[in-house]
Design a protein around this motif. Sequence first.
Motif, PDB file in Angstrom:
ATOM      1  N   LEU A 222       0.840  -1.199   0.000  1.00 55.27           N
ATOM      2  CA  LEU A 222       0.000   0.000   0.000  1.00 55.27           C
ATOM      3  C   LEU A 222       0.870   1.241   0.000  1.00 55.27           C
ATOM      4  O   LEU A 222       1.899   1.297   0.645  1.00 55.27           O
ATOM      5  N   ASP A 223       0.415   2.204  -0.734  1.00 56.55           N
ATOM      6  CA  ASP A 223       1.250   3.377  -0.932  1.00 56.55           C
ATOM      7  C   ASP A 223       1.163   4.387   0.191  1.00 56.55           C
ATOM      8  O   ASP A 223       2.103   5.080   0.485  1.00 56.55           O
ATOM      9  N   ASN A 224       0.012   4.506   0.745  1.00 53.94           N
ATOM     10  CA  ASN A 224      -0.098   5.547   1.759  1.00 53.94           C
ATOM     11  C   ASN A 224      -1.049   5.131   2.875  1.00 53.94           C
ATOM     12  O   ASN A 224      -1.711   4.115   2.813  1.00 53.94           O
ATOM     13  N   ASP A 225      -1.074   5.988   3.876  1.00 54.18           N
ATOM     14  CA  ASP A 225      -1.869   5.677   5.070  1.00 54.18           C
ATOM     15  C   ASP A 225      -3.350   5.575   4.776  1.00 54.18           C
ATOM     16  O   ASP A 225      -4.066   4.815   5.419  1.00 54.18           O
ATOM     17  N   ILE A 226      -3.806   6.333   3.826  1.00 61.04           N
ATOM     18  CA  ILE A 226      -5.229   6.329   3.533  1.00 61.04           C
ATOM     19  C   ILE A 226      -5.658   4.956   3.019  1.00 61.04           C
ATOM     20  O   ILE A 226      -6.694   4.422   3.387  1.00 61.04           O
ATOM     21  N   GLN A 227      -4.801   4.380   2.190  1.00 63.27           N
ATOM     22  CA  GLN A 227      -5.129   3.048   1.684  1.00 63.27           C
ATOM     23  C   GLN A 227      -5.151   2.038   2.825  1.00 63.27           C
ATOM     24  O   GLN A 227      -6.007   1.163   2.879  1.00 63.27           O
ATOM     25  N   GLU A 228      -4.178   2.200   3.712  1.00 67.96           N
ATOM     26  CA  GLU A 228      -4.122   1.280   4.845  1.00 67.96           C
ATOM     27  C   GLU A 228      -5.386   1.404   5.684  1.00 67.96           C
ATOM     28  O   GLU A 228      -5.979   0.411   6.096  1.00 67.96           O
ATOM     29  N   LEU A 229      -5.776   2.649   5.893  1.00 68.18           N
ATOM     30  CA  LEU A 229      -6.992   2.893   6.670  1.00 68.18           C
ATOM     31  C   LEU A 229      -8.209   2.294   5.976  1.00 68.18           C
ATOM     32  O   LEU A 229      -9.076   1.700   6.605  1.00 68.18           O
ATOM     33  N   ALA A 230      -8.227   2.441   4.667  1.00 67.34           N
ATOM     34  CA  ALA A 230      -9.360   1.916   3.896  1.00 67.34           C
ATOM     35  C   ALA A 230      -9.458   0.405   4.043  1.00 67.34           C
ATOM     36  O   ALA A 230     -10.536  -0.156   4.245  1.00 67.34           O
ATOM     37  N   VAL A 231      -8.298  -0.251   3.940  1.00 69.21           N
ATOM     38  CA  VAL A 231      -8.314  -1.716   4.054  1.00 69.21           C
ATOM     39  C   VAL A 231      -8.798  -2.125   5.431  1.00 69.21           C
ATOM     40  O   VAL A 231      -9.642  -3.016   5.589  1.00 69.21           O
ATOM     41  N   GLU A 232      -8.247  -1.435   6.439  1.00 70.94           N
ATOM     42  CA  GLU A 232      -8.627  -1.808   7.792  1.00 70.94           C
ATOM     43  C   GLU A 232     -10.108  -1.561   8.032  1.00 70.94           C
ATOM     44  O   GLU A 232     -10.796  -2.361   8.666  1.00 70.94           O
ATOM     45  N   SER A 233     -10.596  -0.452   7.507  1.00 73.08           N
ATOM     46  CA  SER A 233     -12.027  -0.165   7.646  1.00 73.08           C
ATOM     47  C   SER A 233     -12.847  -1.234   6.973  1.00 73.08           C
ATOM     48  O   SER A 233     -13.882  -1.648   7.479  1.00 73.08           O
ATOM     49  N   PHE A 234     -12.357  -1.673   5.833  1.00 65.91           N
ATOM     50  CA  PHE A 234     -13.101  -2.691   5.109  1.00 65.91           C
ATOM     51  C   PHE A 234     -13.181  -3.984   5.911  1.00 65.91           C
ATOM     52  O   PHE A 234     -14.225  -4.638   5.958  1.00 65.91           O
ATOM     53  N   VAL A 235     -12.048  -4.342   6.528  1.00 69.94           N
ATOM     54  CA  VAL A 235     -12.038  -5.565   7.330  1.00 69.94           C
ATOM     55  C   VAL A 235     -13.073  -5.476   8.434  1.00 69.94           C
ATOM     56  O   VAL A 235     -13.843  -6.409   8.684  1.00 69.94           O
ATOM     57  N   ILE A 236     -13.090  -4.310   9.108  1.00 68.06           N
ATOM     58  CA  ILE A 236     -14.038  -4.126  10.203  1.00 68.06           C
ATOM     59  C   ILE A 236     -15.469  -4.150   9.678  1.00 68.06           C
ATOM     60  O   ILE A 236     -16.355  -4.764  10.268  1.00 68.06           O
ATOM     61  N   LEU A 237     -15.684  -3.497   8.548  1.00 73.81           N
ATOM     62  CA  LEU A 237     -17.024  -3.455   7.970  1.00 73.81           C
ATOM     63  C   LEU A 237     -17.512  -4.844   7.648  1.00 73.81           C
ATOM     64  O   LEU A 237     -18.638  -5.229   7.954  1.00 73.81           O
ATOM     65  N   ASN A 238     -16.628  -5.605   7.017  1.00 73.56           N
ATOM     66  CA  ASN A 238     -16.999  -6.946   6.617  1.00 73.56           C
ATOM     67  C   ASN A 238     -17.328  -7.805   7.826  1.00 73.56           C
ATOM     68  O   ASN A 238     -18.315  -8.542   7.842  1.00 73.56           O
ATOM     69  N   ARG A 239     -16.483  -7.691   8.843  1.00 71.71           N
ATOM     70  CA  ARG A 239     -16.695  -8.484  10.036  1.00 71.71           C
ATOM     71  C   ARG A 239     -18.007  -8.104  10.713  1.00 71.71           C
ATOM     72  O   ARG A 239     -18.768  -8.947  11.159  1.00 71.71           O
ATOM     73  N   ASN A 240     -18.280  -6.816  10.762  1.00 72.91           N
ATOM     74  CA  ASN A 240     -19.495  -6.370  11.441  1.00 72.91           C
ATOM     75  C   ASN A 240     -20.756  -6.700  10.680  1.00 72.91           C
ATOM     76  O   ASN A 240     -21.823  -6.844  11.271  1.00 72.91           O
ATOM     77  N   SER A 241     -20.637  -6.818   9.364  1.00 68.14           N
ATOM     78  CA  SER A 241     -21.836  -7.154   8.602  1.00 68.14           C
ATOM     79  C   SER A 241     -22.362  -8.506   9.023  1.00 68.14           C
ATOM     80  O   SER A 241     -23.520  -8.832   8.818  1.00 68.14           O
ATOM     81  N   LEU A 242     -21.460  -9.315   9.595  1.00 73.51           N
ATOM     82  CA  LEU A 242     -21.893 -10.628  10.039  1.00 73.51           C
ATOM     83  C   LEU A 242     -22.405 -10.598  11.482  1.00 73.51           C
ATOM     84  O   LEU A 242     -22.774 -11.610  12.026  1.00 73.51           O
ATOM     85  N   ARG A 243     -22.358  -9.418  12.100  1.00 77.86           N
ATOM     86  CA  ARG A 243     -22.731  -9.374  13.519  1.00 77.86           C
ATOM     87  C   ARG A 243     -23.698  -8.253  13.848  1.00 77.86           C
ATOM     88  O   ARG A 243     -23.760  -7.790  14.965  1.00 77.86           O
ATOM     89  N   LEU A 244     -24.461  -7.853  12.855  1.00 75.71           N
ATOM     90  CA  LEU A 244     -25.370  -6.713  13.039  1.00 75.71           C
ATOM     91  C   LEU A 244     -26.338  -6.915  14.186  1.00 75.71           C
ATOM     92  O   LEU A 244     -26.426  -6.123  15.106  1.00 75.71           O
ATOM     93  N   ARG A 245     -27.083  -8.025  14.070  1.00 72.39           N
ATOM     94  CA  ARG A 245     -28.170  -8.228  15.012  1.00 72.39           C
ATOM     95  C   ARG A 245     -27.646  -8.383  16.428  1.00 72.39           C
ATOM     96  O   ARG A 245     -28.273  -7.945  17.393  1.00 72.39           O
ATOM     97  N   GLU A 246     -26.467  -8.995  16.554  1.00 73.22           N
ATOM     98  CA  GLU A 246     -25.925  -9.252  17.889  1.00 73.22           C
ATOM     99  C   GLU A 246     -25.701  -7.956  18.654  1.00 73.22           C
ATOM    100  O   GLU A 246     -26.043  -7.862  19.830  1.00 73.22           O
ATOM    101  N   TYR A 247     -25.115  -6.985  17.985  1.00 77.97           N
ATOM    102  CA  TYR A 247     -24.805  -5.731  18.675  1.00 77.97           C
ATOM    103  C   TYR A 247     -26.078  -5.099  19.215  1.00 77.97           C
ATOM    104  O   TYR A 247     -26.167  -4.734  20.388  1.00 77.97           O
ATOM    105  N   LYS A 248     -27.080  -5.000  18.365  1.00 73.04           N
ATOM    106  CA  LYS A 248     -28.322  -4.349  18.783  1.00 73.04           C
ATOM    107  C   LYS A 248     -28.980  -5.129  19.911  1.00 73.04           C
ATOM    108  O   LYS A 248     -29.510  -4.557  20.854  1.00 73.04           O
TER     109      LYS A 248
END
Lengths: 275, 194
Positions: A222-248
């Motif tokens: 990855l070239d810059n921090d923004i890309q790194e942040l994007a990837v990390e955000s994506f990982v979190i997003l993906n993981r949370n999509s599988l846990r929506l109902r649980e949180y609520k």
Amino acid sequence: MNKDIHQKLDYFKVLRKTFFFLCPVILFVFISFRVSLVLAQTELSEITHDTEDEDFGDDFDDEYSNTDEEIFDPLCSYNRIMTGFNDGFVTYVLLPVAEGYSWVVPERIRRGTSSFFKNLFFPVRFANNVLQIKFKNAGEETIRFTVNSTIGILGFWDPAYKWFDLQAHEEDFGQTLGYYGVGSGFHIVLPFYGPSNLRDCVGLLPDHFLQPVGPDKPIGQLDNDIQELAVESFVILNRNSLRLREYKSFKKDAVDLYPFFREVYEQRRVKQIKE
Amino acid sequence: MRKLIISILLIMPLCLVIAEEDVNSVTSISKARIDNVVKLLRENKADKQTRNKKVIEMVEKAFDFNQMAKLSLGKKYWKQMNKDQRKEFITLFVKRLKESYLEKLDLYSNEDIIVQPAKQVKKNRMEILTYLVGEDNKREMNYKFYRSKKGWQVYDVVIFGVSVVQTNRSQIAGFLKERSIEDLLERMRTLGEL
């Protein structure tokens, strides 16, 4: 002589007869004693039913923490604000986006993606298992990584678990520190990451160096921090999509959101460190 | 001779319940209950209200909701309450516990449940470990039993390492540090939840 023997025989006969007579009597006495005990117990419990509510049950004292204990929480106000912020972020940004994401992307693909990233984080798990002298677990992690990266097509699939029942051994540096007796320290709520504590916060650093996604890592490229942040955000997003109902759903059990998350987090950590 | 032996055997005291019998019976009863609840959840035929009612009927005997309520409050505050407050607290809290339990059932999505045999951890304590087998992991749910007047009943459930009673305990304690018992009851009355 004969008379003696006869006498003895008679004596024995009488003894036997008495014996057989006594058997049922003793049996009867015993049974009635047991029955009356049971009746007494039922009566007692009926009488005490009204006062049952008054009786607390004393022998639970050693199983739960004393409600008088003061929790050392110097960052309390900050933590509360951050919890509110995180909750707002999750409820109004993350979950809606994840819901949309779930709607667009089928579950199988999301699981595959989650599995892919989980596989990538093998170095963190491996290192921390070794540091905690859990060699068997480290070995299983290695097998998992090898199997999933090859047969599992770079980790998108998890045959190691599905076929060989090898579960991941989630260890991080915070747990390693805990394993060696480092106390958790006071509670800190991190923005976006959520609840943590002093020890686990510190533990994030070494793990970060072992993570394969970053600007100077081979896989990331990855070239810059923004890309790194994007990837990390994506990982979190993906993981949370599988846990929506649980949180609520779990949130509904909270009296006070911040102490609730703090309590749940600390209990989970204690369990994770024990494992 | 034979009669003698038989009578001696008859005189021997009737067996008191052996601990092992307890463990086995609790395991089998619990497993049957869990299977029934799972079956009901998987069927998904009836509407939610009926289903929930049935589930509560099934688990009512197994869970000592009253004891869970008392433990969540803690002895200190229990002693501070008068008889009416205690009664009200238990009624409201048990209602909330049941609602919370039913809410969690909605999260069930066809996972397999593995029930381990019960373990006797102390004279009056047993634990049954169950696993929720999900897509990529197995998660633990531990049921803690104690011997009450009505037999072995659940007094706590530890979900993925988090004890329901402990969590409620610290929350209520936190609430009551700054507010009064009447405030707590009022909150429970109005919101229907804590």
